[in-house]
Write an enzyme that holds these catalytic residues in place. Sequence first.
Site, PDB file in Angstrom:
ATOM      1  N   TYR A   1     -40.629 -19.817  88.409  1.00  0.00           N
ATOM      2  CA  TYR A   1     -40.332 -19.458  87.012  1.00  0.00           C
ATOM      3  C   TYR A   1     -40.304 -20.721  86.153  1.00  0.00           C
ATOM      4  CZ  TYR A   1     -37.651 -18.214  82.862  1.00  0.00           C
ATOM      5  OH  TYR A   1     -37.238 -18.057  81.551  1.00  0.00           O
TER       6      TYR A   1
ATOM      7  N   SER B   1     -38.536 -22.237  78.356  1.00  0.00           N
ATOM      8  CA  SER B   1     -37.179 -22.239  78.929  1.00  0.00           C
ATOM      9  C   SER B   1     -36.741 -23.671  79.203  1.00  0.00           C
ATOM     10  CB  SER B   1     -37.207 -21.456  80.251  1.00  0.00           C
ATOM     11  OG  SER B   1     -36.026 -21.705  80.974  1.00  0.00           O
TER      12      SER B   1
HETATM   13  N1  LIG Z   1     -32.332 -14.857  78.738  1.00  0.00           N
HETATM   14  C1  LIG Z   1     -32.341 -16.162  78.963  1.00  0.00           C
HETATM   15  O1  LIG Z   1     -31.319 -16.758  79.302  1.00  0.00           O
HETATM   16  C2  LIG Z   1     -33.614 -16.941  78.789  1.00  0.00           C
HETATM   17  C3  LIG Z   1     -33.540 -18.332  78.955  1.00  0.00           C
HETATM   18  C4  LIG Z   1     -34.705 -19.072  78.787  1.00  0.00           C
HETATM   19  C5  LIG Z   1     -35.903 -18.451  78.432  1.00  0.00           C
HETATM   20  N2  LIG Z   1     -35.933 -17.087  78.277  1.00  0.00           N
HETATM   21  C6  LIG Z   1     -37.215 -16.489  77.912  1.00  0.00           C
HETATM   22  O2  LIG Z   1     -37.040 -15.628  76.809  1.00  0.00           O
HETATM   23  C7  LIG Z   1     -38.023 -14.578  76.845  1.00  0.00           C
HETATM   24  C8  LIG Z   1     -37.332 -13.236  76.705  1.00  0.00           C
HETATM   25  O3  LIG Z   1     -36.464 -13.086  77.819  1.00  0.00           O
HETATM   26  P1  LIG Z   1     -35.275 -12.007  77.918  1.00  0.00           P
HETATM   27  O4  LIG Z   1     -34.099 -12.738  78.420  1.00  0.00           O
HETATM   28  O5  LIG Z   1     -35.189 -11.210  76.668  1.00  0.00           O
HETATM   29  O6  LIG Z   1     -35.838 -11.142  79.125  1.00  0.00           O
HETATM   30  P2  LIG Z   1     -35.847  -9.577  79.454  1.00  0.00           P
HETATM   31  O7  LIG Z   1     -34.663  -8.922  78.848  1.00  0.00           O
HETATM   32  O8  LIG Z   1     -36.090  -9.489  80.916  1.00  0.00           O
HETATM   33  O9  LIG Z   1     -37.142  -9.090  78.657  1.00  0.00           O
HETATM   34  C9  LIG Z   1     -38.428  -9.488  79.052  1.00  0.00           C
HETATM   35  C10 LIG Z   1     -39.436  -8.725  78.243  1.00  0.00           C
HETATM   36  O10 LIG Z   1     -40.756  -9.075  78.702  1.00  0.00           O
HETATM   37  C11 LIG Z   1     -41.490  -7.881  78.888  1.00  0.00           C
HETATM   38  N3  LIG Z   1     -42.534  -8.022  79.912  1.00  0.00           N
HETATM   39  C12 LIG Z   1     -42.398  -8.510  81.174  1.00  0.00           C
HETATM   40  N4  LIG Z   1     -43.558  -8.421  81.837  1.00  0.00           N
HETATM   41  C13 LIG Z   1     -44.454  -7.871  80.975  1.00  0.00           C
HETATM   42  C14 LIG Z   1     -45.825  -7.499  81.073  1.00  0.00           C
HETATM   43  N5  LIG Z   1     -46.519  -7.665  82.199  1.00  0.00           N
HETATM   44  N6  LIG Z   1     -46.421  -6.939  79.996  1.00  0.00           N
HETATM   45  C15 LIG Z   1     -45.741  -6.732  78.861  1.00  0.00           C
HETATM   46  N7  LIG Z   1     -44.438  -7.074  78.704  1.00  0.00           N
HETATM   47  C16 LIG Z   1     -43.807  -7.620  79.747  1.00  0.00           C
HETATM   48  C17 LIG Z   1     -40.433  -6.850  79.297  1.00  0.00           C
HETATM   49  O11 LIG Z   1     -40.806  -5.535  78.962  1.00  0.00           O
HETATM   50  P3  LIG Z   1     -41.431  -4.436  79.950  1.00  0.00           P
HETATM   51  O12 LIG Z   1     -40.763  -4.610  81.276  1.00  0.00           O
HETATM   52  O13 LIG Z   1     -41.187  -3.157  79.258  1.00  0.00           O
HETATM   53  O14 LIG Z   1     -42.891  -4.764  79.974  1.00  0.00           O
HETATM   54  C18 LIG Z   1     -39.278  -7.234  78.379  1.00  0.00           C
HETATM   55  O15 LIG Z   1     -39.418  -6.620  77.119  1.00  0.00           O
HETATM   56  C19 LIG Z   1     -38.747 -14.749  78.188  1.00  0.00           C
HETATM   57  O16 LIG Z   1     -39.966 -15.438  77.992  1.00  0.00           O
HETATM   58  C20 LIG Z   1     -37.803 -15.612  78.996  1.00  0.00           C
HETATM   59  O17 LIG Z   1     -38.464 -16.345  79.996  1.00  0.00           O
HETATM   60  C21 LIG Z   1     -34.818 -16.327  78.443  1.00  0.00           C
END
Ligand SMILES: NC(=O)c1ccc[n+]([C@@H]2O[C@H](COP(=O)([O-])OP(=O)(O)OC[C@H]3O[C@@H](n4cnc5c(N)ncnc54)[C@H](OP(=O)(O)O)[C@@H]3O)[C@@H](O)[C@H]2O)c1
Length: 224
Positions: A143, A127
Site C-alpha cells: 500500500y 498517503s
Molecule cells: N483514511 C485514512 O486514514 C487515509 C490515510 C491516507 C490516505 N488515504 C487515502 O484517501 C483515499 C480515500 O480513502 P478512505 O479512507 O476514504 O477509504 P475508504 O473509505 O476505504 O474508501 C475508498 C473508496 O475507494 C473506492 N474504490 C476502491 N477500489 C475501487 C475500484 N476498483 N473502482 C472504483 N472505486 C474504488 C471505494 O468504493 P467502492 O468499494 O464502492 O468501489 C471507496 O469509495 C484513498 O486513496 C486512501 O488511500 C486515507
Amino acid sequence: MNIVITGAGKGIGLELSKLFVENNHNTIAISRNINTLKKIDNPFLRPISFDLTSVDYSDLLEFMSKELGSIDILINNAGLLINKNFNNLTDADFDTIFNTNVKAVFKLTQTVLPLFNKNAHIVNISSMGGVQGSSKFPGLSLYSASKGAVSILTECLAEELKEEHISVNALALGAVQTEMLENAFPGFKAPISAHEMAKYIYEFALTGHKYYNGKVLPVSSSTP
Ligand SMILES: NC(=O)c1ccc[n+]([C@@H]2O[C@H](COP(=O)([O-])OP(=O)(O)OC[C@H]3O[C@@H](n4cnc5c(N)ncnc54)[C@H](OP(=O)(O)O)[C@@H]3O)[C@@H](O)[C@H]2O)c1
C-alpha cells in the site's frame, strides 16, 4: 465548475462529493458501489458505478463527455489497502493494490486529458506512508509503495502538463477516520473525520493550484 471524484461511494470521497454538490458544482462521483450516492437528492450529482481496475474506460469517457463536457477538477481519491505482512502478500495482492492505487490514476487521467479546461487541477490522494522518510508500519508495504508511486507520478505529470495549463498536486494524508483506517490500524482513533478532511481537500482542489504545482503536500497531524 465541473468535477470528477473517484472513490466517491464512502469515506473521504463521499464527503467530498457532498461538499461539491452542496456548493452547486457539477460532480461525477465514481465508485463500484453507489448505493449511498443514489440516496443523495441533488441535481448537481451524477453518480456512476465503475470499477477503476477495468481494462475498458470507453463507457466512462462517454458518460463524462455527455454529463460534463469538460472538466475543471479531477480528484483521484479511490484507494485500496491490504494489510498483510510482506511474507504473506501474493501476486494477486500486488496487482489489486497497484491496479487500484496507481494504474487507475494513470488510466483515468489519460482518458480525461482531452476534456480538461484551461487551469484545470488534478489532485491525487496519496498517503503519509508513501512519503520517503516518514514513519512506516508493518503490513502496509505494498500500500505504502503504491502511494509512493502516486506521489512521483504527480511530480512527473505536473511537468508534462504545465504547457497545457493543467496543474497536478498530491496530498499525502495522515490518519482519517474511515473504514480504510480501521483496516490499517484497528482501534486507532484518528484526530480527523472524513468530513473534516474533505473540507480541506475541497478548498485545496479549488484554490491550491494558484500556489502549488507538482507538489506532494503532507496533510497530517498525527502518527499514524
Ligand atoms: N483514511 C485514512 O486514514 C487515509 C490515510 C491516507 C490516505 N488515504 C487515502 O484517501 C483515499 C480515500 O480513502 P478512505 O479512507 O476514504 O477509504 P475508504 O473509505 O476505504 O474508501 C475508498 C473508496 O475507494 C473506492 N474504490 C476502491 N477500489 C475501487 C475500484 N476498483 N473502482 C472504483 N472505486 C474504488 C471505494 O468504493 P467502492 O468499494 O464502492 O468501489 C471507496 O469509495 C484513498 O486513496 C486512501 O488511500 C486515507
